[in-house]
Every structure is written in structure tokens, then in C-alpha cells.
Design an enzyme around this catalytic site. Structure first.
Site, PDB file in Angstrom:
ATOM      1  N   ASP A 185       0.462  -1.396   0.092  1.00 25.07           N
ATOM      2  CA  ASP A 185      -0.276  -0.091   0.127  1.00 25.07           C
ATOM      3  C   ASP A 185       0.702   1.419   0.317  1.00 25.07           C
ATOM      4  OD1 ASP A 185      -1.959   2.144   0.027  1.00 25.07           O
ATOM      5  OD2 ASP A 185      -2.844   0.744   1.581  1.00 25.07           O
TER       6      ASP A 185
HETATM    7  C1  BGC Z   1      -4.737   3.295  -0.085  1.00 25.32           C
HETATM    8  C2  BGC Z   1      -4.515   2.151  -0.967  1.00 25.32           C
HETATM    9  C3  BGC Z   1      -4.927   3.523  -2.741  1.00 25.32           C
HETATM   10  C4  BGC Z   1      -3.872   3.723  -2.342  1.00 25.32           C
HETATM   11  C5  BGC Z   1      -3.227   4.533  -4.354  1.00 25.32           C
HETATM   12  C6  BGC Z   1      -3.807   4.437  -0.065  1.00 25.32           C
HETATM   13  O1  BGC Z   1      -3.285   5.504   0.959  1.00 25.32           O
HETATM   14  O2  BGC Z   1      -4.894   2.977   1.122  1.00 25.32           O
HETATM   15  O3  BGC Z   1      -5.997   1.837  -0.970  1.00 25.32           O
HETATM   16  O4  BGC Z   1      -5.070   2.341  -3.673  1.00 25.32           O
HETATM   17  O5  BGC Z   1      -3.560   4.828  -1.599  1.00 25.32           O
HETATM   18  O6  BGC Z   1      -4.165   5.732  -3.944  1.00 25.32           O
END
Ligand code: BGC
Length: 803
Positions: free
Chosen positions: A300
């Protein structure tokens, strides 16, 4: 019913790649493409083994610098030329991340584009230097789609979503989100499907197959045990290995085994003491070796400590760090020998085996013209069909079209289409409820104008937490004079009250007024409107335009009907009105329990965690509810609920007859299955679809069991009044099994199993069918001691819910 209609993925891919390799699509990437052509006659199936081989060959032509550059994303691109992305072609404004490509005399692999998110493609709707717009469809949120219990419908939505991903030039979507809704206050519940792993897994598999039928990738997330947002970047989740297996991993396992998504996103949190993205037992032993996952794993965004321990993530099997940008640190670890070229090559091969299937690699010319009109219609249908009718006394609904409606609530003016954060979508326009109602009813204009003015003067702006995420607005409902309500009751045929709640990434909800609980103004409105309209012999209907469940116990008895619409996406106003008017018969059923009180939730005492170092934020969250999440708890411990899991009314009624065990081959052991069937008849007067559910009560030999567990479900076709359909449910041994943490085995214990084929998890008054298992079946052996609790911690130290 077949769990999924779309099975064309591989075939379509085969044709596309065959054409690409035959040089019929513009652009060849690898100087050795001609060799591939010779090695691979056009009829060859381009399966996982094919791409793995292709990836191996390409990796062998990459320098160590190119390899490190591929596994470490380029960094956060804010669109200001702030990061260098290797071999980027046809950038798409607003994507969340990239995988660096390769450009050398041996290889030409373009960069890969990754964009959010679960309710539709999140990209910017405009691009500098272009007068075109790039709007995406804002689909109903995950919780609403899951309430359809309709894998075919979800696959159709996925297919349409995938068309937008592909035609706007994106390669992977960072979705679906499929964490278990352990507690109703998780701020991201709206992105997720259910409190039940089987339903989450089947819905996710349908979504993955739908999206990927367009030859673009999905990324199931957030792997795993990321069930709250508070201090999400470093909270340590303590959970027993059995609960991990049966509840938190199970849905991911189903999605991986049934649909092989291109990617998995590891989560922010620590799990039993270690960041998920550094856990080899999770990312390699379980995901790859036990479940046979063939795609790539990415972190993530900024998860864990990539600056310090990127190498640990790569060695664990987290193939790609996003958004990346920590090359110096990674090179230093490589130079020190923390990570070797052989380690890195494994990550690169996982990445390339998916990248080679992507539109960018295959030079797909995105047309930037997805069929937004058709998607608008599908978004409306999917939202309406999935809504859950919780209460409908005296057939208050449907409300005959053209009646005069008094519509209360600011959410008719600013109807909430979706949640905030990375799960939001830049769509062209959203249909507000006031607008939808106007098309099918005669609405009390003075009342709606009052709310319109109030909203304009009192709305509060909340800026997006990063610049690419637009602001959203909220506005608490005002106090409404009793005299206004009384005159509305005289002048209209019925009252409609809309309650709105938004939520989003990074923040959990609270059990307070204005959040989980209704505000005083909302409660007064419900009470006063009910008094006035009932005195005039008229009905009161409440619509819940909410990101996740809210309390209903304080007020549900006062109103005639309650429609849980969740956040219905961009067609919100039309979809809600379609259900109110009966144009669509809602077939949704709860994918999570609505408890009587928040305090009844088994995790209420531990959510969102405990503060160990006294800095005011929780550092550890103990999964005290163990395997008893959601209805598993309420049914086992006979706790009354407001609305049970699986429950939802319809404008018609259904009878279940002739439930029977069709066959039982469980004596064949792990490969065996039990097949049940039932006949479902529409006994009412309008057409409708019914989601039938199979709950099992398993014998307890060595292991305690929840009173009921969902083991299968199926939705009928649209049945005309009087029509019936036979539904068949096959439950393999694997699905029946429980996890024995002592032996690290999935086992089916011997004894008599009871099975209820039921409209909801409230099986009271229904007779089960039974079947027997004569001796223990060992379905599979798992990695010994995987995901063990930290040294010295036993489940008994924190599990408070046990039989
Ligand atoms: C989130 C993800 C997301 C990623 C990209 C993160 O903060 O937890 O779910 O896909 O950002 O935007």
C-alpha cells in the site's frame, strides 16, 4: 446458479496476445519478440506458464539497476514533473502510481499505470493540453453491490468498469477492496463487501473476473487484517491464527483461487507484530505456495518503513513498493548484501508476468471513449436492485408515482454518491434525490426549496487529504418547526426523510450523534413527521443514504418503511426513486448485521485499539471476537439484533419448498461435496429476485463452531408472480472445513451437519436438512505456525468472546 458468467478472460487474452506477438498490433517491445513468435505458434494458449517464461527471459536481459528500478516505484507523481518514470508512454493524469519500465538496447517495456479504486476508476477528469474530458462512472459503493448477493450483476459492473480502465489508458485498478467489516465504525467499510468471508470472496471474484475480461488488471486489497483506519500506518493487529484463516484470509483465498487477480495489495498494518508487507509466511508461504497465486504483490502507498527496510518487503514476497522513490536506500541495502540479485529477480519476474499482459505493454490504443451512457444505465440498475428494504409495514412502499411527496432532509439536495479518499471517483454529474423524485412524483416545492437554501448557506467544505482528491461538503440537518411539518402533512400524500452519512479513508467513525447515532434534529424530525403524517393517515418513509450502517433502534418503530440505499453512486437520485416508486423491486439483503446497539458489537470493546505508549493514538488492536465476527457472534450467543445478516424485504414474497440433500460425496474425502437444492416460488403479485442462503451448523468434535456459517448462496432470476425456480447449492469439503490451529490443518469434523436454506441468517422456525460425515476429512495441510502470535501471547490473553 453459476457463480460467474464471465469466463472469456483467458480466451480473449489469448487472441489479443497472439495478435500482439504476431506483430499485428503496433509496436514490438523486446528485440527477441521474433523469437517468441517462432517459439509460440499463434494457437498457443497464453496462460500463466507462458507469461512466467516470458518474464524469466526478459528478466535475464535486465541489469541489476533496471531490476531495482522496477521493483521500487518511481515515487509520488503530483503531475509537476516531480518524479522520473522510466519509459512512460501516454501518461494518464491522476493515476495513483506506476511501475517503472525498461528502455535499453535489449528491452523496451513501457511503464505501467495503476489507478484507484473500488467504486470506479479514479483519474483526473481533465488533462493539461487537452480539451477533452475523462469522466469515469461513479458506481454504487462495494457494500451496496455486495448487498445484491448477485455475482452476475457484480461481474457486469466489473466488465463496464474495466472498459473505462482500458479505454482511458490505465493498466491496473487498485480494487476491489475486500477487508472484512469487523466493526461498523471502520471508516472504509463502504469500500468493502461484507462481515462474511464467503460473500466477500465470491463478490470479489466476480468483480475481478468482470474487470479483467477487458485485459486489464485488478488489485485485491488490503491484505490483510486492515479492518480499521485509526493509526493505520503502524497499528499492530493481534489475531489468532484460526480467526486469520477462517475470517480474514478466507475471502482473499476465494478470490485468488477462483479468479487469479493480477495483483494483491498488502496492507498498512502490522499483523501479530510484523508489517504485513514484511511477512514471508503471508505473502509467499500462504498466498503463493498454498493458494497458488500467480500475480504480483504491491505495498500500500508508503506502507511500512520502505526507507529503512524495503529489502525486507522484497524478500518477503512484496514484489513492488508503491509509490516508491526510495532507490538510494534500496541500493544501499543491495550493496550491503541484505538482498541479492537472485532475490530481486524473483520480484521482477512476478511483476513482468503481469505487465506483459497489460494494455501499455501491448500498445493498446485507448480511445478515451468508454460507453458512459450505457454505464450510467447499469449504475442505476445495479444500485436500485441492490438496495435493502429493511421495513415496509402496511406496504407503505412502493409509493404510487405522481403522489404528492413531502421530502425532508439535506441529503435530498446533496445526495452522497460515495465515500471519500482514494475510493472517490471524478464523474461528470450526480443525480441528487430531489432531482430524481421530481421525475416520478409531485414534490412539495416549498419544502425542498427550504432545504436547498439551508444547504447553500450552511454547507461545510472538507478539502481532499491530497491535492488530487477534491473537496466534499457536508451539512447537518436543521431543526424543522413542527408547524412546517404539520402543514406538510396536510398538503402531501406521504413523507420521505433522507438521512445522510459520508465517511472515508484515514478516519474511523464514532458511536456519537451525527455519526453512528442520529442527531437530535434528525430524531425530532422523524418523531414529529411520524406524529403529524400518521395523524393524517399518511405514511412515513426513511431513506438511509449512508456509507455504512447507522443506529436504527432509537427510531425505527416510528416509521412505516426504511430503505437502506447506502451510497448509490452517480445515479443515486434516480436509483432511489426507482425503488420508492416500484419501478425496480429491490432484491438486496444485508451483507452485515445491524445490531440493536453499538455496544452489542463483539469488537466494540477493542475498536479502534489501545494506546500503549500514552501518545493518544492506539498502537495495538486485539481481535477479541476471534472467529465470532458479525452474525457468527449474534447467532452463537443468542444476542438479539435489529436486522439480521442476510435480511431484506421485497415488494413480493417468496416461499421455499422441498429443501433436500441431492447428493453427498463427502465419503470421498477432500474432493467430496454435498449438494442441496430448494424450490423458490414467487408467492406475491409482482416480479422479483430472491437471494437464498445456505447456513450450516457443524458438529463440534475438537473445535468449537459458530452456531451458523454461510456456506453457499444463489440468486434467482427475475421470477414473475407465481413462477418458481429450483436453486442448487454445491458445497465442497473445502468450504465446509474449519481450521485446526493445533495441527495447521483444514478439517471437516465427523458427525451430523444441519443445513438451513433460508432467506436470511434468522433461521428460526425453519427446518434444517441434515447430512453426515462419517470420519474426519483433512482437506489440506498448511504452513506450520504461519502468522503465529508474537512470542508469549496466547489467544486466551486477548480473546474475550469464546464459548
Ligand atoms: C490506500 C489504497 C490506495 C492507495 C493509492 C492508499 O492510501 O490505502 O487503498 O489504493 O492509497 O491511492
Amino acid at each position: 446458479m453459476e457463480s460467474l458468467a464471465i469466463k472469456t478472460k483467458l480466451n480473449t487474452l489469448t487472441v489479443c496476445l497472439t495478435l500482439a506477438l504476431a506483430g499485428m498490433l503496433a509496436g514490438c517491445h523486446d528485440d527477441d519478440d521474433d523469437d517468441h513468435q517462432e517459439e509460440s505458434p499463434p494457437s498457443q494458449v497464453k496462460d500463466a506458464a507462458y507469461y512466467q517464461k516470458m518474464a524469466k527471459e526478459a528478466a535475464a536481459k535486465m541489469s541489476i539497476e533496471e531490476k531495482l528500478n522496477m521493483i521500487m516505484g518511481p515515487g509520488m507523481n503530483m503531475g509537476n514533473g516531480d518524479v522520473q518514470i522510466t519509459n512512460l508512454k501516454n501518461d494518464v493524469s491522476g493515476v495513483a502510481g506506476y511501475i517503472n519500465g525498461v528502455k535499453s538496447d535489449k528491452l523496451d517495456i513501457p511503464a505501467t499505470k495503476l489507478a484507484d479504486g473500488p467504486a470506479g476508476l479514479r483519474i483526473n477528469s481533465t488533462r493539461s493540453g487537452s480539451s477533452e474530458t475523462y469522466y469515469a462512472t461513479a458506481w454504487p459503493i462495494g457494500s451496496l453491490l455486495a448487498s445484491s448477493w448477485d455475482t452476475q450483476l457484480v461481474a457486469e459492473v466489473g466488465k463496464a468498469m474495466g472498459e473505462e480502465i482500458k479505454e482511458y489508458g490505465v493498466d491496473f485498478i487498485l480494487a476491489p477492496g475486500m477487508n472484512i467489516q469487523r466493526n461498523p465504525l471502520n471508516g472504509r467499510n463502504f469500500e468493502y463487501y461484507s462481515e462474511d468471508p464467503l460473500l466477500s470472496g465470491k463478490i470479489a471474484a466476480a468483480m475481478v473476473d468482470g474487470v479483467e475480461s477487458n485485459q486489464v488488471g485488478t488489485t485485491i486489497k488490503h491484505f490483510v487484517a486492515n479492518n480499521s483506519e485509526t493509526n493505520r500506518n503502524s497499528i499492530d493487529t493481534l489475531v489468532s491464527p484460526r480467526a486469520m484463516r477462517e475470517i480474514y484470509l478466507r475471502g482473499f483465498q476465494i478470490a485468488v483461487e477462483e479468479s487469479q487477480p493480477w495483483a494483491v495489495m498488502s496492507s498498512y498494518n502490522k499483523l501479530n507484530g510484523t508489517y504485513t508487507n514484511e511477512r514471508r509466511d503471508l505473502l509467499t508461504d500462504i498466498l503463493r505456495n498454498e493458494w497458488d497465486f500467480k500475480g504480483l504483490v504491491m505495498s500500500d502507498w508508503f506502507a511500512g518503513t520502505p526507507k529503512l527496510t524495503a529489502w525486507k518487503q522484497f524478500k518477503a514476497g512484496n514484489d513492488l513498493i508503491e509509490p516508491g522513490g526510495e532507490m538510494e536506500a534500496l541500493k544501499a541495502s543491495y550493496d550491503k548484501g541484505d538482498i541479492t540479485e537472485a532475490d530481486v529477480t524473483v520480484n521482477v519476474e512476478h511483476i513482468l508476468s503481469q505487465v506483459f499482459q497489460s494494455p501499455s505493454y501491448n500498445n493498446y490504443a485507448a480511445n478515451n471513449k468508454p460507453d458512459l451512457e450505457q454505464h450510467r444505465a447499469l449504475a442505476r440498475q445495479a444500485a436500485a436492485e441492490s438496495m435493502v428494504l429493511l421495513k415496509n409495514d402496511g406496504q407503505a412502499l412502493p409509493l404510487t408515482p405522481r403522489l404528492k411527496l413531502a421530502s425532508f432532509g439535506v441529503s435530498q439536495i446533496e445526495t452522497i454518491k460515495g465515500g471519500t479518499g482514494s475510493g472517490q471517483v471524478n464523474n461528470e454529474s450526480t443525480i441528487m434525490l430531489a432531482e430524481g423524485l421530481q421525475q416520478q412524483y409531485s414534490v412539495d416545492e416549498s419544502l425542498t426549496a427550504f432545504y436547498r437554501d439551508y444547504y447553500a448557506q450552511n454547507k461545510v467544505e472538507h478539502p481532499g487529504f491530497v491535492s488530487s482528491i477534491p473537496s466534499y461538503f457536508t451539512c447537518e440537518d436543521p431543526a424543522v418547526d413542527v408547524s412546517v411539518i404539520e402543514s406538510a402533512a396536510q398538503n402531501n400524500d406521504a413523507a420521505l426523510i433522507t438521512i445522510g452519512r459520508i465517511a472515508g479513508e484515514g478516519v474511523d467513525r464514532t458511536n456519537t450523534r451525527g455519526d453512528y447515532l442520529l442527531t437530535e434534529n434528525e430524531l425530532n424530525l422523524i418523531k414529529n413527521a411520524s406524529d403529524a403524517f400518521h395523524a393524517a393517515g399518511k405514511k412515513v418513509v426513511v431513506v438511509l443514504d449512508v456509507s455504512a450502517i447507522v443506529d436504527t433502534t432509537e427510531w425505527a418503530d416510528k416509521v412505516d418503511a426504511i430503505l437502506l440505499s447506502y451510497l448509490p453512486g452517480q445515479e443515486a437520485g434516480h436509483a432511489i426513486t426507482d425503488v420508492l416508486s416500484g419501478a425496480v423491486n429491490p432484491g438486496g439483503k444485508l451483507a452485515q448485521t445491524i445490531p440493536q446497539y453499538y455496544a452489542d458489537v463483539p469488537s466494540a470493546t477493542t475498536f479502534p485499539g489501545k494506546d500503549l505508549n500514552g501518545d493518544g493514538t492506539p498502537d495495538e488492536i486485539d481481535y477479541n471476537d476471534d472467529i465470532y465476527v458479525g452474525y457468527r457472534y449474534y447467532t452463537t450467543f443468542s444476542k438479539p439484533v435489529a436486522w439480521p445478516f442476510g435480511f431484506g424485504l421485497s415488494y413480493t414474497t417468496f416461499a421455499y419448498d422441498g429443501a433436500t440433500v441431492e447428493s453427498n460425496t463427502l465419503s470421498n474425502g477432500a474432493k467430496g461435496a454435498v449438494t442441496l437444492s430448494v424450490s423458490v416460488t414467487n408467492t406475491g403479485s409482482v416480479a422479483g429476485k430472491e437471494a437464498a442462503q445456505v447456513y450450516i451448523s457443524a458438529p463440534e468434535v475438537k473445535l468449537k463452531k459458530p452456531a451458523l456459517e454461510l456456506k453457499s448462496f444463489s440468486k434467482t432470476d427475475s421470477l414473475q408472480a407465481g413462477a418458481n425456480q429450483k436453486l442448487t447449492f454445491t458445497i465442497p469439503a473445502k468450504t465446509l472445513a474449519s481450521f485446526d490451529p493445533q495441527k495447521n490443518q483444514w478439517i471437516v469434523e465427523p458427525g451430523t451437519y444441519k443445513a438451513w436454506i433460508s432467506p436470511s441468517s434468522d433461521v428460526a422456525g425453519r427446518d434444517p436438512v441434515t447430512f453426515n460425515v462419517s470420519e474426519e476429512i483433512v482437506v489440506s495441510n498448511t504452513t506450520p505456525d504461519a502468522l503465529a502470535l508474537p512470542a508469549g501471547v496466547n489467544p486466551a490473553d486477548f480473546v474475550t468472546v469464546s464459548q
